[in-house]
Motif scaffolding. Sequence first.
Motif, PDB file in Angstrom:
ATOM      1  N   GLY A  35       0.840  -1.209   0.000  1.00 33.93           N
ATOM      2  CA  GLY A  35       0.000   0.000   0.000  1.00 33.93           C
ATOM      3  C   GLY A  35       0.860   1.238   0.000  1.00 33.93           C
ATOM      4  O   GLY A  35       0.707   2.132   0.833  1.00 33.93           O
ATOM      5  N   LYS A  87       7.446   8.508   2.711  1.00 28.14           N
ATOM      6  CA  LYS A  87       8.016   7.762   3.846  1.00 28.14           C
ATOM      7  C   LYS A  87       9.182   6.883   3.434  1.00 28.14           C
ATOM      8  O   LYS A  87      10.165   6.751   4.173  1.00 28.14           O
ATOM      9  CB  LYS A  87       6.920   6.934   4.523  1.00 28.14           C
ATOM     10  N   ASP A 132       0.753  -1.636  -4.839  1.00 31.47           N
ATOM     11  CA  ASP A 132      -0.431  -0.807  -4.606  1.00 31.47           C
ATOM     12  C   ASP A 132      -1.524  -1.148  -5.614  1.00 31.47           C
ATOM     13  O   ASP A 132      -1.241  -1.533  -6.753  1.00 31.47           O
ATOM     14  CB  ASP A 132      -0.083   0.681  -4.692  1.00 31.47           C
ATOM     15  N   ASP A 164      -3.845  -6.161  -5.723  1.00 35.29           N
ATOM     16  CA  ASP A 164      -4.698  -6.053  -4.545  1.00 35.29           C
ATOM     17  C   ASP A 164      -4.091  -6.980  -3.491  1.00 35.29           C
ATOM     18  O   ASP A 164      -4.094  -8.198  -3.657  1.00 35.29           O
ATOM     19  CB  ASP A 164      -6.121  -6.507  -4.935  1.00 35.29           C
TER      20      ASP A 164
END
Length: 321
Positions: free
Chosen positions: A87, A93, A111, A139
């Motif tokens: 994700g 980050k 993602d 997914d």
Amino acid sequence: MKKISVQPRPEADEENSFLRDVITGLSAQPKWMAAKHFYDAEGSRLFERIMRLPEYYPTRSEMQALRENAAEIAALIPDGAALVEFGAGSNAKIRLLLKAAPQIAAYVPVDISAEYLEEQAQEMRRDFPNLKILPVAADFTKRFELQLSVRAMPRAGFFPGSTIGNFEPLAAVGFLRNAARILGEGAPLIIGVDLVKDERVLNAAYNDAQGVTAAFNLNLLARINREAGADFDLSSFEHRAFFNAGRERMEMYLVSRKKQTVTVGGRPFEFERGETIHTENSYKYTREGFRDLARQAGWIEHALWTDPAGNFSVRALKTKS
Ligand SMILES: C[S@@+](CC[C@H](N)C(=O)[O-])C[C@H]1O[C@@H](n2cnc3c(N)ncnc32)[C@H](O)[C@@H]1O
């Protein structure tokens, strides 16, 4: 040799499965949609704006915990590792980790938001020319595989943003088991988990003054209009978010402002005035609560860091090996 960076997607099937999910969710009582459907390209861009909101403490708190403990976190990542980020969303980050861990040889963002994933990967290729950037559009609630070249490397996982909180606790255990399989025995998983706190802070974070979270929530209806042939009038629905203290989770809804009928893929759906579509849960955990949950999935917590205010936790998990 032809280089394939993003795994081919069965586009038609994806679209059908989106329509199927919409029909299933709107036929249920109460109506609901899975939070993963927020993330088309527009949804991902709106989430990037949420990350910068003054009320949205999770991003700032997690970045602070990552920044202040970067050396310790980096020391857990093996030499020549492929860092798999679940994700991934915006690459803000990962840049922090990459700076602290030059031993990382490949970055593998995973993602569901394929177009945004590729945009972010292009930026990373430009800014880190010596790093292999190998995105996977998938997914992660379904079975997926990493590229063969990645499977040949030592691996580490990164799952920031408290996305784990969007799962029901039992499904979170399932996800963590799947992550252990994908990362392989002994691999560390660095995971960001939001903590239970004062309701006022939580409620403000999901009801920002600029209305960006409301726009993010309503974009789901715009996406359904675009991709599932629907005729939602966005102005006749409103955003609602609140902390459910009994279940220790934020809940997000779209509320119908009036009695109305909406057509999706040729099928009518009735809404009463005040009727809701439940669009997201975001579970908040205690320090011990998440440690226990991770243990159920076969992960042992080796370290826990927080920001100085104790708003958000970053944990290092390892599988029992
Ligand atoms: C809450 S955002 C977090 C983004 C970013 N990692 C961060 O730390 O701020 C959730 C991210 O996970 C992705 N995502 C949500 N459900 C997913 C799924 N089932 N499979 C793959 N990616 C998913 C979204 O596209 C989005 O980028």
